[in-house]
Design an enzyme around this catalytic site. Sequence first.
Site, PDB file in Angstrom:
ATOM      1  CB  SER A 221      -0.939  -0.006   1.204  1.00  0.00           C
ATOM      2  OG  SER A 221      -0.229  -0.149   2.422  1.00  0.00           O
ATOM      3  N   GLY A 223      -0.322   4.632   0.142  1.00  0.00           N
ATOM      4  CA  GLY A 223      -1.060   5.822   0.524  1.00  0.00           C
ATOM      5  C   GLY A 223      -1.824   6.412  -0.639  1.00  0.00           C
ATOM      6  N   GLY A 252      -5.461   0.568   5.236  1.00  0.00           N
ATOM      7  CA  GLY A 252      -4.674  -0.576   4.772  1.00  0.00           C
ATOM      8  C   GLY A 252      -5.309  -1.908   5.150  1.00  0.00           C
ATOM      9  CG  ASP A 253      -6.022  -2.599   9.090  1.00  0.00           C
ATOM     10  OD1 ASP A 253      -4.864  -3.018   8.845  1.00  0.00           O
ATOM     11  OD2 ASP A 253      -6.282  -1.853  10.044  1.00  0.00           O
TER      12      ASP A 253
END
Length: 315
Positions: A221, A223, A252-253
């Site tokens: 990831s 951002g 991100g989860d």
Amino acid sequence: MIVTMTPNPSLDLTVEVDQLRRGHVLRAERSHLDPGGKGVNVSRALAAHGRKTTAVFFAAGAEGVRLTDLLDEQGVAVQRVPVSGVTRTNLTLAEPDGTVTKLNLPGPVCGETDGDAILDAVLAVCDASTEWIAGCGSLPPGAAADSYAKLVTRARAAGVQVAVDSSGPALWHCLSARPDVVKPNREELAECAGFTVPTLGAAVRAADELRARGARAVLASLGSDGAVLVDEHGAIHGEAAVDAARSSVGAGDALLAGFLAAGGGGRAALATALAWGAAATGLAGSRMPTPADVRRIDVMIHPAVDADRVLEEGR
């Protein structure tokens, strides 16, 4: 079913302020308490989309009971593994422009017996429908650095695919066990690969380094620059438009949850991951997106050929 393991869960208290000013008395605009921890959030996102999931986590003290109650309220099946001490409470200070300041506590001390107990609990809740086990988050004080490596070894022996989202020694140690997917963010990717990641090309090279050490696929990831997926088929990059970011906590989860829910590999899974992750950034605190929050039309997937693209600072 997707089973998550969270060795160091939390209660996440989010306080929204108009501006964070050090040394001042601040008045909160609003606050809310959410169940937290990376694996817990993955299960929350999956449950919000009607996917079968069980969250396995260490629970300590009254805070551990409160965490369980909050997950029950959200319809998340849980398997608590009792430990002594107190489940941590993390504080998030959120500003209107999307700037987030987090204070994360260390969590209760866990020993070798505790580590064995949570691995046993994870394997015990798996059944014939279990597609993935996701081991996520930091390790609590006292936990063995190879905890996720042990999870990968045991899960693969049981015929279940494994994703790991962690950092530092916990991530380094798990690579040699050959996890099916690891999901570092840009900082974690750079730390594990051993060099900085200023460009998209550097992100791909760093992901290749993690694959050389054992990871079968890397979902990194980045951002506001989206995410890159590097596997045996090559590298693809994707982005998702966000109208107004409120909080990056848990994005991100949600991204990992979407990826696993869509099969855990390939272009379609990356697109779903980005849609879920982008939706999470538009929500306050660490809320997880529902189908009503997700806009797949805003996702773009393309080959990761723009190697010189400079990634945004601080992402």
